[in-house]
Design an enzyme around this catalytic site. Structure first.
Site, PDB file in Angstrom:
ATOM      1  N   LYS A   1     -15.569  17.616  23.284  1.00 36.17           N
ATOM      2  CA  LYS A   1     -16.438  18.801  23.288  1.00 36.17           C
ATOM      3  C   LYS A   1     -16.704  19.268  21.852  1.00 36.17           C
ATOM      4  O   LYS A   1     -17.832  19.517  21.447  1.00 36.17           O
ATOM      5  CB  LYS A   1     -15.765  19.933  24.079  1.00 36.17           C
ATOM      6  CG  LYS A   1     -16.601  21.212  24.187  1.00 36.17           C
ATOM      7  CD  LYS A   1     -15.737  22.462  24.311  1.00 36.17           C
ATOM      8  CE  LYS A   1     -15.279  22.966  22.960  1.00 36.17           C
ATOM      9  NZ  LYS A   1     -14.606  24.275  22.967  1.00 36.17           N
TER      10      LYS A   1
ATOM     11  N   LYS B   1     -14.965  26.225  11.545  1.00 35.20           N
ATOM     12  CA  LYS B   1     -14.024  25.735  12.563  1.00 35.20           C
ATOM     13  C   LYS B   1     -14.393  24.318  13.003  1.00 35.20           C
ATOM     14  O   LYS B   1     -13.527  23.437  13.109  1.00 35.20           O
ATOM     15  CB  LYS B   1     -14.030  26.686  13.758  1.00 35.20           C
ATOM     16  CG  LYS B   1     -13.267  26.201  14.982  1.00 35.20           C
ATOM     17  CD  LYS B   1     -11.764  26.155  14.790  1.00 35.20           C
ATOM     18  CE  LYS B   1     -11.060  25.661  16.053  1.00 35.20           C
ATOM     19  NZ  LYS B   1      -9.641  25.401  15.847  1.00 35.20           N
TER      20      LYS B   1
ATOM     21  N   THR C   1     -13.798  28.108  20.300  1.00 37.56           N
ATOM     22  CA  THR C   1     -14.547  27.179  19.461  1.00 37.56           C
ATOM     23  C   THR C   1     -15.870  26.917  20.159  1.00 37.56           C
ATOM     24  O   THR C   1     -15.976  26.084  21.047  1.00 37.56           O
ATOM     25  CB  THR C   1     -13.775  25.859  19.268  1.00 37.56           C
ATOM     26  OG1 THR C   1     -12.529  26.166  18.646  1.00 37.56           O
ATOM     27  CG2 THR C   1     -14.538  24.903  18.381  1.00 37.56           C
TER      28      THR C   1
END
Lengths: 293, 293
Positions: free
Chosen positions: B240, B171, B95
């Site tokens: 994150k 995503k 990701t």
């Protein structure tokens, strides 16, 4: 079907519920503030009443689908409760505050009238196909008596115990989560859109996999395509519900920052003249902010 | 199964993916920064490599499941890309930011290496049972070649076109929506809890009806019962991802107030020493605020 039912409130949701009950064989007497809305039901066999008190049969059932706390309190006057009297039960389906539900239960008790909080999760088309869900709370005996009645127009019946306010807490929580789902899709789809991805395409992927739930599929379609008319549930009602949620949470000292955000989306939508659109139009806020509207 | 695959990154997600590929008959050479994590795979027949460049076969496939933009950029050095060379393809499952994906595709091109963005939606147990979903983007030819490889460990494959960054946008949007789902449940369940309703009970009603989707059912169980260990996806990774979402949105001028709220929940959770808990522990924020923790 021996139960006689007085039905008060024939809005977008009340009308199809009343229709389902007539189709199931119940004897309905209907009342609505704007009388003309009762005409289609009269054709199906409902009796018309000129006032709530006229609609009522002593000791029988009353269903209310009214707009807010004030409307329910006004409608269930001493005169109405006195006529309804011992053995009567009020099935209170409006999305009102838990506080109002608890207050109403007490005032009903003075006249021997049972009170069942029975908010429903269903858009009008879901009532017609009996796929909605209803939450109940209140005393055990009246809940048992009204169960077969509500089962004619919903799929799931969920009992949240004896506290009359509990079902309304769950209803407010659910409506808050629906509005939050629309906001999250609005932000996600807008980020995708400005990255060159079609809103419809990301909608289809997410709602056929991780978010394959009715709320995301149905409201997601509205948000992906920006289709906010005709309104099944108008924006001002969305604001009313989120304000009730925030009040209910504040009363028990629960901060809800996401609910605050949603409230401001509704307020902004009304400021922009969107009061006749479906509450899904809160999703336009993210597009506006991104310079897309 | 003629494809040789170099597999780089054996974390919580990488390990079960590598295992699935070995079980499907692929020849795997694995590398991980902490070498010991490769031992269980070696027992299953994987070759071990001491460095990324050693893991690679020229013209073959490389799968990376690394932690962030910097890790992917560092790992795919000129030396690695040169060895991989013409006909080689990098299946990039981390990701990372769409910006990093677009940058990587360009640097890969210089060495004749194909780049396919392939972020996956799956917790480790979903990989083992092959029920996850993967988003692909990049040039058509490499996407076609790698499709049978990813189909060994996911259920759904969704193609978002030629822009290498697109799959990562989806995503990030999906992970943002998962975090938003946890926040909305946290606020709703906390309001219910302080009104005397069991969290588990409102969880069961909502996730068996309106919100009957895997995300709400699985993460809702965590949030309802406050079970944040063992961590399948740790809190710092949640921060994150939400930071990447906000950066990606900001780059194309899309404000995301709900993502901002989530970011602050993660930051507060880390401030309270929750870095080893599952990212679902962002839900503790609502409980803390309500004086319940």
């Amino acid at each position: 079907m021996s139960e006689k039912i007085a039905f008060l409130g024939l809005g977008n949701l009340g009308s199809p519920i009343a229709e389902s009950l007539i189709n199931a064989g119940y004897e309905l007497t209907v009342w609505n503030r704007t009388a003309a809305k009762a005409d289609p039901l009269a054709k199906l066999g409902a009796k018309l009443a000129a006032s709530p008190v006229e609609a009522i049969t002593p000791g029988a059932l009353v269903i209310s689908v009214l707009s807010d706390d004030a409307a329910v309190k006004d409608t269930f006057s001493e005169e109405v409760l006195q006529k309804l009297g011992n053995g009567g039960i009020h099935i209170s389906m409006s999305t009102i505050s838990p506080e109002a539900a608890r207050f109403l239960e007490k005032t009903h008790e003075k006249f021997g009238v049972g009170y069942v909080a029975a908010p429903i999760f269903a858009r009008p088309e879901a009532v017609k196909s009996a796929v909605g869900n209803i939450c109940l709370s209140g005393k055990a005996a009246p809940k048992e008596r009204i169960r077969p009645v509500v089962q004619t127009f919903v799929k799931g019946v969920f009992d949240f115990g004896e506290d009359a306010g509990a079902a309304n807490v769950v209803k407010l929580a659910g409506n808050f989560m629906i509005a939050a789902s629309m906001e999250m899709m609005a932000e996600a789809f807008t980020m995708a859109e400005k990255n060159g991805i079609e809103r419809q395409k990301i909608y289809e992927m997410l709602t056929s996999t991780l978010f394959a739930a009715p709320i995301f599929q149905n409201y997601g379609k509205i948000v992906a395509r920006h289709i906010y008319e005709p309104a099944a549930f108008r924006l001002p009602l969305g604001l009313k519900d989120i304000n009730l949620t925030l009040k209910t949470a504040s009363d028990v000292h629960v901060p809800m920052p996401l609910a605050d955000l949603l409230k401001n989306r509704f307020v902004a939508a009304l400021a922009k003249g969107r009061e006749d659109l479906d509450w899904g139009a809160l999703a336009l806020g993210a597009s506006d902010d991104a310079g897309l509207s």
